[in-house]
Motif scaffolding. Sequence first.
Motif, PDB file in Angstrom:
ATOM      1  N   ALA A 163      52.137  29.928  84.252  1.00 29.29           N
ATOM      2  CA  ALA A 163      51.340  30.489  83.158  1.00 29.29           C
ATOM      3  C   ALA A 163      51.863  30.006  81.820  1.00 29.29           C
ATOM      4  O   ALA A 163      53.075  29.825  81.634  1.00 29.29           O
ATOM      5  CB  ALA A 163      51.382  32.023  83.203  1.00 29.29           C
ATOM      6  N   GLY A 164      50.957  29.792  80.896  1.00 32.58           N
ATOM      7  CA  GLY A 164      51.322  29.417  79.531  1.00 32.58           C
ATOM      8  C   GLY A 164      50.366  30.070  78.550  1.00 32.58           C
ATOM      9  O   GLY A 164      49.197  30.303  78.881  1.00 32.58           O
ATOM     10  N   ALA A 168      52.401  41.476  79.202  1.00 30.78           N
ATOM     11  CA  ALA A 168      51.060  41.253  79.741  1.00 30.78           C
ATOM     12  C   ALA A 168      51.096  40.262  80.897  1.00 30.78           C
ATOM     13  O   ALA A 168      50.435  40.469  81.928  1.00 30.78           O
ATOM     14  CB  ALA A 168      50.139  40.749  78.630  1.00 30.78           C
ATOM     15  N   VAL A 169      51.870  39.197  80.763  1.00 31.10           N
ATOM     16  CA  VAL A 169      51.981  38.222  81.854  1.00 31.10           C
ATOM     17  C   VAL A 169      52.650  38.863  83.064  1.00 31.10           C
ATOM     18  O   VAL A 169      52.225  38.658  84.208  1.00 31.10           O
ATOM     19  CB  VAL A 169      52.766  36.976  81.395  1.00 31.10           C
ATOM     20  N   GLN A 170      53.681  39.651  82.811  1.00 31.15           N
ATOM     21  CA  GLN A 170      54.378  40.307  83.915  1.00 31.15           C
ATOM     22  C   GLN A 170      53.463  41.281  84.644  1.00 31.15           C
ATOM     23  O   GLN A 170      53.385  41.279  85.876  1.00 31.15           O
ATOM     24  CB  GLN A 170      55.613  41.042  83.382  1.00 31.15           C
ATOM     25  N   ASP A 171      52.756  42.108  83.882  1.00 30.65           N
ATOM     26  CA  ASP A 171      51.916  43.150  84.491  1.00 30.65           C
ATOM     27  C   ASP A 171      50.667  42.582  85.161  1.00 30.65           C
ATOM     28  O   ASP A 171      50.264  43.049  86.233  1.00 30.65           O
ATOM     29  CB  ASP A 171      51.496  44.172  83.430  1.00 30.65           C
ATOM     30  N   TYR A 199      47.301  41.805  76.445  1.00 31.23           N
ATOM     31  CA  TYR A 199      48.099  41.417  75.278  1.00 31.23           C
ATOM     32  C   TYR A 199      47.406  41.807  73.983  1.00 31.23           C
ATOM     33  O   TYR A 199      48.035  42.377  73.066  1.00 31.23           O
ATOM     34  CB  TYR A 199      48.353  39.910  75.297  1.00 31.23           C
ATOM     35  N   THR A 200      46.126  41.504  73.865  1.00 37.14           N
ATOM     36  CA  THR A 200      45.407  41.768  72.617  1.00 37.14           C
ATOM     37  C   THR A 200      45.367  43.260  72.306  1.00 37.14           C
ATOM     38  O   THR A 200      45.540  43.671  71.149  1.00 37.14           O
ATOM     39  CB  THR A 200      43.980  41.191  72.690  1.00 37.14           C
ATOM     40  N   LEU A 201      45.162  44.077  73.318  1.00 38.05           N
ATOM     41  CA  LEU A 201      45.172  45.532  73.102  1.00 38.05           C
ATOM     42  C   LEU A 201      46.524  45.991  72.571  1.00 38.05           C
ATOM     43  O   LEU A 201      46.598  46.810  71.648  1.00 38.05           O
ATOM     44  CB  LEU A 201      44.839  46.261  74.405  1.00 38.05           C
ATOM     45  N   TYR A 228      54.193  32.007  75.356  1.00 32.50           N
ATOM     46  CA  TYR A 228      54.750  32.185  76.702  1.00 32.50           C
ATOM     47  C   TYR A 228      54.839  30.817  77.358  1.00 32.50           C
ATOM     48  O   TYR A 228      53.835  30.113  77.477  1.00 32.50           O
ATOM     49  CB  TYR A 228      53.882  33.125  77.540  1.00 32.50           C
ATOM     50  N   GLY A 229      56.055  30.452  77.793  1.00 29.47           N
ATOM     51  CA  GLY A 229      56.255  29.125  78.349  1.00 29.47           C
ATOM     52  C   GLY A 229      56.509  29.075  79.838  1.00 29.47           C
ATOM     53  O   GLY A 229      56.468  28.005  80.433  1.00 29.47           O
TER      54      GLY A 229
END
Length: 755
Positions: free
Chosen positions: A367-368, A342-345, A660-662, A383-384
Motif C-alpha cells: 500500500a502507498g 487507516a491503513v492498519q484498520d 483517513y479523511t474522516l 504512507y510508504g
Amino acid sequence: MGRAEVRKAQQQRGARRAPSGRAQGTKGSGSTGRRTGIRRFFTWKKILGTFFGLILLGMAALVGLYFYVEEPDPNNQALQQSNVYKYADGTIMASKGKVNREILPIDKIPMDVQEAFIAIENKSFRSDQGVDFKGLARGLWNTATGRGKAGGSTITQQYVKNYYLTQDQTVTRKLKELVISLKVDQSKEKPEILAGYLNTSYFGRGAYGIQAAAQAYYGVDAGKLTLEQGAYLATLVQAPSQYDWSTASEETKKRITIRYNATFVNMVENGKLDEAKRQTLTFAEPLPPQPPTGMDGQKGYLVQAAEAELNAQGVERKLIDAGGWTFTLNIDPKKQEALEKAVQDELESKLDRKDTKGKPQDQSVQAGATSVDPKTGAIVAMYGGTSLKDHWSSNALRKDYQPGSTFKPIVLASALENGAKTQDGKPITPNALYDGTSKRPVVGSDIPFAPQNQEDRNFGTPMMTVQEATNSSVNSVYAQMIVDVEPRNVKKTALALGMKDREGWPEDKPAMSLGTMSANTVEMAGVYATFDNHGKKVTPTIVKKAEHKDREVVPAQPVGSQAISRQTADTVTKVLTGVVNDDGGSGNKVRSSAYEAAGKTGTTENNVSGWFSGFTPELVTVVAIFGEEPVTAKQVTLTGTAGLGRLGGSSFPASIWKAYTLAALKGGNAGKFQLSEAEMGAVQTPSRSASPTPSPSPSSSAPAASSSPPASPTPTPTPTATKTTPTPTPTPTPTPTATKTNGPKPPDPPLLPEH
C-alpha cells in the motif's frame, strides 16, 4: 690550635654526623672529602642557574614548536554530523547519521547559556591568550607522574583537543594542544572558538554538541534553552556519564548541585548575572533518557522522500549524506498518525501476512498513499509501506505501476481545455452523449482500439452522458473521447498538471485514456490538487525547509500559475462529485455526511493495482495498492487478496481514504466546493435502459482494458481477452475547429505548454 688538635676536632664533628655512629675519620670512611666536593658542585647559585636555564630551554622549545607545529586539519569525528528531521510542528521525528551532532552558529545559542559555560569552564576566556599555563603545568605533571588525567584546560584548549586532536592523555598531545591553542587564539575570534567548543563537546546520551544535548536532555532546540538548563549542560560537560541526573547517585547529585550553583556564583563575579536574579534560580531537572530516534515505521519512508526531494532541487546526495542538515517536513503528526491507522484498520488487519502458502496474495499486497493540502501544496501525510525492513522502497513514490482509470479526469480536462468536439461536431461537456457499448471500436483513430468495459457491460441504448460514463468509469466512452481530443493534446494536459513523461508513455495511442502510463501517488495527488485548487498548478512538497550551517534550501513555490482554466478545473471537480454522490458511482463507498468529496477509482489490467484519488475542499489524498511478488518484485494480481475477488479502487483504497479523511478532518469545519465556474453544457436526454446489459460475445474480441470495479468488490473472473483484427472503422472525420463554450472561437485549438 695545633695541627693535631684541628684534626681531632674534625674527627669529633664527623663522628656526630655519621648515621652509623662510627667516626667518619676512621678507616674506610674517606667520605669527608667527597661530600665537600659535591657540596661545592651543588651550590644554590648553580641550582638556580640550572633551573632558569631549563626554563629558558623550555621556552625556546615552545617557541620552536610554535613555528614548527602547523594548525592541522580538523579530525573526521569533529566534522561528522547527523541529519535531523522534524515534523511541521517542530517536534523531532528522526535523526540519521553516525554521530548525533548538529553544528550551530554562535548566534543560535542564547547569550546567557554561553556565559554559563564560560563561568564554570574558563572564567578568563574572553581575556586570556587561549592557554592557562599554571593549569597546563599541573596537568603535564599529573600526566607524567601517572596521577590521573591532565586538567586545567581552557575552553580554547578543549576546543583544540576536540576539533583538531584526539582524546589521548599523553605529554606529546598536551604539548601540541598548547601550541595549537596559542595559534588558534591568534587566528580566530573568541565567539568562533566558543562555538567550536560548544559544537564539539560530548554531553553524554550519545549527544555531541549543544544542539544534540539540548534535545537529549530537555527536548528543545539549543536556541530555546533557559539559563538554568544551560547551566546544567555546562555542569554536565565535565563528566557526562557521571553527571547525568537520571542515573547519578545521591552523592554524585550533591557534586552536581555544587558545580551547578558555582556556575551562577561565577557568573555574578563576571558581571553576567545579578545577585538578586541568582537567588531566584532553581535546578532544571532534565528529562529521563529517551530511546534513539530511528527509522522505524513510516519515518524511514518520510526521510527517503525528503532527501529525494532535496536532491531533485540540486543538492548533491554526498552533501546530504555528509550530515548537518535540519529538515523540517510538512508532515502533520496527527494526520500522519491517522493515515497509518487507516491503513492498519482497513487493510493490514484483514490480511494474513504469515500464511505464505495458503494465502499468497496477502503476502503480495503493498500500500502507498500521499495526502496534500491543495491550498499550499504541502504533503501532510504519506504512507510508504509496513517498514523499511520489510520493503525498502516507498510505495508512495514508486512509479512502476499504472494509475488506471484515475487518468480519465485528465482526458476530460483536456477535452474541456481544448474545446474538443465529438465525432458529430458537438462540444464535449459533461452532458455530451457517447456510446457506452463494450468493445465498441473507436472512430477516427489510425490505431484500432476497442476496449471492453468492466465485466463486459454495455451502457446506454444507445447513448449515455459523459457524467454517467465517469460515474461508472466506462472504458468505451473515454477511449472514444481521447480520440476526439487527440492523444497528443491529452498528454500535454497531463504534463501541465504534473505527470511525468517517462519511458513507455503510450504516445498517440487511444489506450492512453485508460491510464496505461506509469505514475506515483505524489504525481496523482498533484493532479487532483490542481483540480481542487481551481486549476492553479500544485506540485506536492514534503520539505518545508532544509537548513545547514553553511546554507539554507527553501523549496520551490509548490503552488504556481494556472495549469488549466478555472472553468475546466471546476467542471472536472463537479463531475467527480457525481462519482461519489451517485448511487451507482464507482466512488460512492467514500460518501459521507461529514464532508463533501470528489474522486475517481482506478483499476489496472490484470488487476495488479487499484487506486482511489479523492479530495475534499481541504484535503487531497491518493491511496493505491499494488500486487508485488515478495521475492522477485514482479507485478502480480491482487485478485483473491483477503479472500475476496477482483480488487480495484473501490475496495481497500476507498476504505482507507474514507477512514483517513474522516479522522483527518475531525474537529474541523468541512467546507463546500466553490464551483461557480463549472460548465456542464447543454442538457441532452439520451434514451437508455434502466441498467446496463451484457454485451453479446462478438466473433472478434477486442483487447481487455482497465476500468474501475463496481462499488463493492465481487469475486468475478476477469474476461480473457485476445488481440485480433478489429471490425473496420469508418474513415476518420476531420475534427472541426475547437471553440470554448464560453468564449469566442479561436483560430486553432489552444495547446498547453509542457511544464
